[in-house]
Design an enzyme around this catalytic site. Structure first.
Site, PDB file in Angstrom:
ATOM      1  N   ARG A   1      73.406  41.464  11.363  1.00 18.64           N
ATOM      2  CA  ARG A   1      72.443  42.284  10.626  1.00 18.64           C
ATOM      3  C   ARG A   1      71.675  41.471   9.581  1.00 18.64           C
ATOM      4  NH1 ARG A   1      74.380  45.487   7.020  1.00 18.64           N
ATOM      5  NH2 ARG A   1      76.350  45.870   8.113  1.00 18.64           N
TER       6      ARG A   1
ATOM      7  N   LYS B   1      52.586  47.417  19.760  1.00 14.64           N
ATOM      8  CA  LYS B   1      51.245  47.546  20.308  1.00 14.64           C
ATOM      9  C   LYS B   1      50.683  46.168  20.701  1.00 14.64           C
ATOM     10  CE  LYS B   1      51.518  52.002  19.424  1.00 14.64           C
ATOM     11  NZ  LYS B   1      52.702  52.175  18.619  1.00 14.64           N
TER      12      LYS B   1
ATOM     13  N   TYR C   1      48.202  57.099  11.173  1.00  5.53           N
ATOM     14  CA  TYR C   1      49.089  57.393  12.296  1.00  5.53           C
ATOM     15  C   TYR C   1      50.022  58.558  11.925  1.00  5.53           C
ATOM     16  CZ  TYR C   1      53.059  57.010  15.384  1.00  5.53           C
ATOM     17  OH  TYR C   1      54.077  57.303  16.241  1.00  5.53           O
TER      18      TYR C   1
ATOM     19  N   ASP D   1      48.358  48.815   7.057  1.00  7.53           N
ATOM     20  CA  ASP D   1      48.814  48.852   8.439  1.00  7.53           C
ATOM     21  C   ASP D   1      47.727  48.183   9.281  1.00  7.53           C
ATOM     22  OD1 ASP D   1      49.348  49.561  11.106  1.00  7.53           O
ATOM     23  OD2 ASP D   1      50.452  51.352  10.493  1.00  7.53           O
TER      24      ASP D   1
END
Ligand code: PLP
Length: 363
Positions: free
Chosen positions: A50, A197, A101, A172
């Site tokens: 992690r 994306k 979004y 973003d």
């Protein structure tokens, strides 16, 4: 603030190809291998899965070099968004685009409903209004171009006003990618991506990322990633880096296709509005005949795939208001096109045939 000098002397296309590779030494692989490890031999820097992974680091190096900051990868774009929003103290105000979004807007609404923050939604094209809203803000969230309205924010003056008010600015950059817009260069504190994306680019990966030049922010965000376990999958990071290697080539082709389609769509009688910011590979069209026509369109094509998400090599489209969470100010008949890298004439033939069917014969 950290030393922001680039770690590579190359231009973006070369950075995309070269950054995050092992050193050129005999018998070393050209690509960073996939390191599948939940734990490491104790006593080093990594210790546990992690906390870090060499495959993540290779991806982070490459995207960080492209954005001009230090990058952290996350399990998804929304995991990165949540980690950043968690920086806002109890009762803080977040200024954000009304057409961002839906997932990001829903996170803001959820935090507001639980009394954690106050969200002020703005029209990002109205720079004066955004600047005015910055006064009380702890964080100014920009998405530019916005999804799916394709509105563009004037980042630099908004950053100046936000910093004056003591607020962080997050951008973003999913639609523009670092090849078309570099928010950190414009003064933003954090840039965030749905790497799902264009960065990964093949519709087979969920991944998020952020980048910052501020060492203190980097440390806090890295610690938040460890604490919440919003860590990326190793294979996903590997695939995304593989995708990133061709980002410039894919984007150039997809953008060229998009620009040609914008020209042709503007002349089609079934299309009342074409929204395109002038760059990138996302185009939104509005159909006069509304939701029904838009739904028909998305079921009539053979090459264009009716699918949510975007930024892959294949062309996809959807009517955004089919999602209940989409803003009511987005037209019912708006179809968002994610233009891929196919032959533009094949894309046009398929789309035009479906659009032609929507045009009512003249009486
Ligand atoms: C602009 C934008 N930001 C963030 C996200 C969320 O990313 P993810 O789906 O990888 O969680 C998306 C997803 O569509 C998006 O379009």
């Amino acid at each position: 603030m950290s030393d922001t000098s680039p770690t590579t002397p190359y231009r973006p296309a070369t950075v995309a190809v070269t950054s995050g590779r092992p050193p050129h030494e005999a018998d070393r692989p050209l690509n960073e291998p996939l390191t599948m490890a939940s734990t490491y031999v104790a006593g080093g820097d990594l210790e546990y899965g992690r906390y870090g992974n060499p495959t993540w680091s290779a991806f982070e190096q490459a995207l960080g070099d492209l954005e001009g900051g230090r990058c952290l990868a996350f399990a998804s774009g929304l995991a990165a968004v949540a980690t950043i929003l968690d920086l806002v103290g109890h009762g803080g105000t977040v200024v954000a685009p009304r057409h961002a979004y839906t997932g990001s807007v829903m996170q803001l609404a959820d935090l507001e409903a639980r009394g954690r923050i106050t969200a002020v939604l703005v029209d990002v094209t109205d720079t004066d209004a955004v600047i005015k809203a910055c006064d009380d803000a702890a964080l100014v969230w920009l998405e530019s171009p916005t999804n799916p309205a394709l509105e563009v924010a004037d980042i630099a003056p908004i950053v100046a006003a936000a910093h004056e008010a003591g607020a962080y600015v997050v951008v973003d950059n999913t639609f523009a990618t670092p090849l078309l817009q570099q928010p950190l260069e414009l003064g933003a504190d954090i840039v965030v991506h749905s790497a799902t994306k264009f960065i990964a680019g093949h519709s087979d990966v969920l991944l998020g990322a952020l980048a910052t030049r501020d060492d203190q922010l980097y440390g806090v965000l890295r610690q938040r990633r460890e604490l919440t376990g919003a860590t990326p999958g190793t294979f996903e990071a590997w695939l995304a880096l593989r995708g990133l290697r061709t980002l410039h080539v894919r984007l150039e082709r997809a953008q060229g296709n998009a620009q040609e389609l914008v020209r042709r769509l503007g002349e089609h009688p079934a299309v009342s509005e074409v929204r395109y910011p002038g760059f990138g590979a996302i185009v939104s069209i509005v159909l006069d005949q509304g939701a029904l026509a838009a739904d028909l369109l998305t079921h009539k094509t053979t090459l264009w795939v009716h699918a949510t998400s975007l930024g892959g090599v294949e062309s996809t489209f959807e009517r955004r208001r089919r999602w209940k969470a989409e803003a009511a100010t987005i037209p019912d008949g708006l179809v968002r096109l994610s233009v891929g890298i196919e032959d533009v004439d094949d894309l046009w033939d398929d789309l035009a045939a479906a659009l032609d069917d929507l045009v009512l014969p003249q009486a």
